[in-house]
Scaffold this motif. Structure first.
Motif, PDB file in Angstrom:
ATOM      1  N   ASP A   1     -33.409  54.510  -2.464  1.00  0.00           N
ATOM      2  CA  ASP A   1     -33.109  53.407  -2.964  1.00  0.00           C
ATOM      3  C   ASP A   1     -34.236  52.801  -3.090  1.00  0.00           C
ATOM      4  O   ASP A   1     -35.040  52.426  -2.025  1.00  0.00           O
ATOM      5  CB  ASP A   1     -32.027  52.609  -2.035  1.00  0.00           C
ATOM      6  CG  ASP A   1     -31.865  51.165  -2.736  1.00  0.00           C
ATOM      7  OD1 ASP A   1     -32.500  50.787  -3.659  1.00  0.00           O
ATOM      8  OD2 ASP A   1     -30.724  50.797  -2.452  1.00  0.00           O
ATOM      9  N   GLU A   2     -34.903  52.664  -4.503  1.00  0.00           N
ATOM     10  CA  GLU A   2     -36.299  52.345  -4.507  1.00  0.00           C
ATOM     11  C   GLU A   2     -36.592  50.759  -4.327  1.00  0.00           C
ATOM     12  O   GLU A   2     -37.490  50.173  -4.312  1.00  0.00           O
ATOM     13  CB  GLU A   2     -36.590  52.648  -5.884  1.00  0.00           C
ATOM     14  CG  GLU A   2     -36.903  53.994  -6.021  1.00  0.00           C
ATOM     15  CD  GLU A   2     -37.094  54.513  -7.637  1.00  0.00           C
ATOM     16  OE1 GLU A   2     -37.353  53.535  -8.331  1.00  0.00           O
ATOM     17  OE2 GLU A   2     -37.341  55.784  -7.803  1.00  0.00           O
ATOM     18  N   THR A   3     -35.124  50.064  -4.251  1.00  0.00           N
ATOM     19  CA  THR A   3     -35.228  48.675  -3.948  1.00  0.00           C
ATOM     20  C   THR A   3     -35.566  48.307  -2.327  1.00  0.00           C
ATOM     21  O   THR A   3     -36.215  47.222  -2.142  1.00  0.00           O
ATOM     22  CB  THR A   3     -34.092  47.987  -4.340  1.00  0.00           C
ATOM     23  OG1 THR A   3     -32.904  48.363  -3.463  1.00  0.00           O
ATOM     24  CG2 THR A   3     -33.838  48.132  -5.727  1.00  0.00           C
ATOM     25  N   LYS A   4     -35.510  49.396  -1.687  1.00  0.00           N
ATOM     26  CA  LYS A   4     -36.011  49.125  -0.275  1.00  0.00           C
ATOM     27  C   LYS A   4     -37.126  49.469   0.226  1.00  0.00           C
ATOM     28  O   LYS A   4     -37.692  50.353  -0.393  1.00  0.00           O
ATOM     29  CB  LYS A   4     -34.617  49.968   0.537  1.00  0.00           C
ATOM     30  CG  LYS A   4     -33.076  49.419   0.350  1.00  0.00           C
ATOM     31  CD  LYS A   4     -32.224  49.994   1.361  1.00  0.00           C
ATOM     32  CE  LYS A   4     -31.015  49.279   1.831  1.00  0.00           C
ATOM     33  NZ  LYS A   4     -30.352  49.394   0.231  1.00  0.00           N
ATOM     34  N   GLN A   5     -37.828  49.227   1.152  1.00  0.00           N
ATOM     35  CA  GLN A   5     -39.004  49.509   1.627  1.00  0.00           C
ATOM     36  C   GLN A   5     -38.506  50.855   2.485  1.00  0.00           C
ATOM     37  O   GLN A   5     -37.499  50.980   2.779  1.00  0.00           O
ATOM     38  CB  GLN A   5     -39.349  48.605   2.850  1.00  0.00           C
ATOM     39  CG  GLN A   5     -39.662  47.084   2.373  1.00  0.00           C
ATOM     40  CD  GLN A   5     -40.926  47.189   1.400  1.00  0.00           C
ATOM     41  OE1 GLN A   5     -41.918  47.963   1.585  1.00  0.00           O
ATOM     42  NE2 GLN A   5     -40.744  46.472   0.133  1.00  0.00           N
ATOM     43  N   THR A   6     -39.644  51.560   2.795  1.00  0.00           N
ATOM     44  CA  THR A   6     -39.526  52.975   3.442  1.00  0.00           C
ATOM     45  C   THR A   6     -38.864  52.701   4.882  1.00  0.00           C
ATOM     46  O   THR A   6     -38.055  53.448   4.967  1.00  0.00           O
ATOM     47  CB  THR A   6     -41.045  53.477   3.698  1.00  0.00           C
ATOM     48  OG1 THR A   6     -41.671  53.702   2.509  1.00  0.00           O
ATOM     49  CG2 THR A   6     -40.958  54.813   4.433  1.00  0.00           C
ATOM     50  N   ILE A   7     -39.154  51.626   5.542  1.00  0.00           N
ATOM     51  CA  ILE A   7     -38.789  51.594   6.783  1.00  0.00           C
ATOM     52  C   ILE A   7     -37.119  51.401   6.704  1.00  0.00           C
ATOM     53  O   ILE A   7     -36.305  51.872   7.594  1.00  0.00           O
ATOM     54  CB  ILE A   7     -39.455  50.618   7.605  1.00  0.00           C
ATOM     55  CG1 ILE A   7     -38.603  50.700   9.166  1.00  0.00           C
ATOM     56  CG2 ILE A   7     -39.296  49.361   7.219  1.00  0.00           C
ATOM     57  CD1 ILE A   7     -38.920  51.954   9.959  1.00  0.00           C
ATOM     58  N   ASP A   8     -36.667  50.827   5.694  1.00  0.00           N
ATOM     59  CA  ASP A   8     -35.359  50.615   5.417  1.00  0.00           C
ATOM     60  C   ASP A   8     -34.593  51.613   5.023  1.00  0.00           C
ATOM     61  O   ASP A   8     -33.241  51.881   5.468  1.00  0.00           O
ATOM     62  CB  ASP A   8     -35.128  49.273   4.380  1.00  0.00           C
ATOM     63  CG  ASP A   8     -35.780  47.945   4.897  1.00  0.00           C
ATOM     64  OD1 ASP A   8     -35.461  47.914   6.105  1.00  0.00           O
ATOM     65  OD2 ASP A   8     -35.772  47.147   4.236  1.00  0.00           O
ATOM     66  N   ASN A   9     -35.373  52.394   4.063  1.00  0.00           N
ATOM     67  CA  ASN A   9     -34.509  53.714   3.649  1.00  0.00           C
ATOM     68  C   ASN A   9     -34.376  54.671   4.781  1.00  0.00           C
ATOM     69  O   ASN A   9     -33.193  55.396   5.070  1.00  0.00           O
ATOM     70  CB  ASN A   9     -35.461  54.561   2.589  1.00  0.00           C
ATOM     71  CG  ASN A   9     -35.189  53.862   1.316  1.00  0.00           C
ATOM     72  OD1 ASN A   9     -34.115  54.425   0.775  1.00  0.00           O
ATOM     73  ND2 ASN A   9     -36.082  53.227   0.613  1.00  0.00           N
TER      74      ASN A   9
END
Length: 206
Positions: free
Chosen positions: A65-73
């Motif tokens: 999900d490109e709307t999320k930050q790496t840590i969130d992904n």
């Protein structure tokens, strides 16, 4: 080395059109490929009915999900996804993570250590840049993967050990079969042979 290991691949990516050439390349090499388009919300992940059987290699897009930050992904999507689709008896496998940044790999490895009781953890996790292959083509990806793995003592050991175990198992089965190659006599004679082997191995006088 790597082509002996990866007889099956799972590609987890939300853009199927971007991995079609990779899938075609692997299938041309007689590697079984499964594509999976992951949900982007945790509540949707919980409703996934599928649990995959062993795949030797996973190609995984870090930015599902490109709307999320790496840590969130990693925390919100990828770890719950792995917990859902990979069982504890999934078998040995490695992950190729699509990312340009090595530090993302370290972050991912750090996070999944907490999941050791949830699912089978990968033998290795390596970073590759998908955008490079989208521009230049996937023709050299297995050579590039082999080169990266050569720089990892742990990955080399586990892959070569797995390959040797598989060859040894096949050799042992073939050797036993060759003792009774007559199909008409196999059941009766192999039953006696396996009984004697078990007796000899356990030392128990049945």
């Amino acid at each position: 080395m790597i082509e002996e290991f990866i007889d099956s691949v799972l590609i987890i990516d939300d853009k199927e059109e971007e991995i079609n050439n990779l899938r075609n390349l692997l299938e041309e090499k007689d590697i079984w490929v499964t594509y999976f388009n992951p949900p982007k919300e945790k509540q949707e992940i919980n409703s996934i009915p599928v649990v995959f059987r062993n795949r030797k290699l996973l190609f995984l897009d870090l930015r599902i999900d490109e709307t999320k930050q790496t840590i969130d992904n990693i925390s919100v999507i990828i770890r719950p996804l792995l917990q859902k689709i990979i069982s504890k008896d999934f078998g040995s496998y490695g992950i190729v993570m699509w990312t340009k940044h090595d530090n993302h790999i370290m972050e991912f490895k750090s996070k999944i250590q907490n999941d050791i009781n949830e699912y089978q953890l990968p033998l290795f996790v390596i970073q590759m840049d998908k955008s490079k292959y989208l521009k230049e083509g996937f023709d050299n990806i297995l050579n590039d993967l082999e080169e990266k793995l050569q720089n990892s003592t742990a990955a080399n050991f586990f892959i070569n050990w797995s390959n040797l175990i598989q060859k040894g198992k096949d050799k042992a089965i073939s050797s036993i079969f060759e003792l009774v190659p007559d199909y008409q006599k196999q059941d009766k004679n192999l039953e006696f042979l396996l009984f004697k082997m078990a007796q000899n191995y356990t030392g128990i006088p049945f």
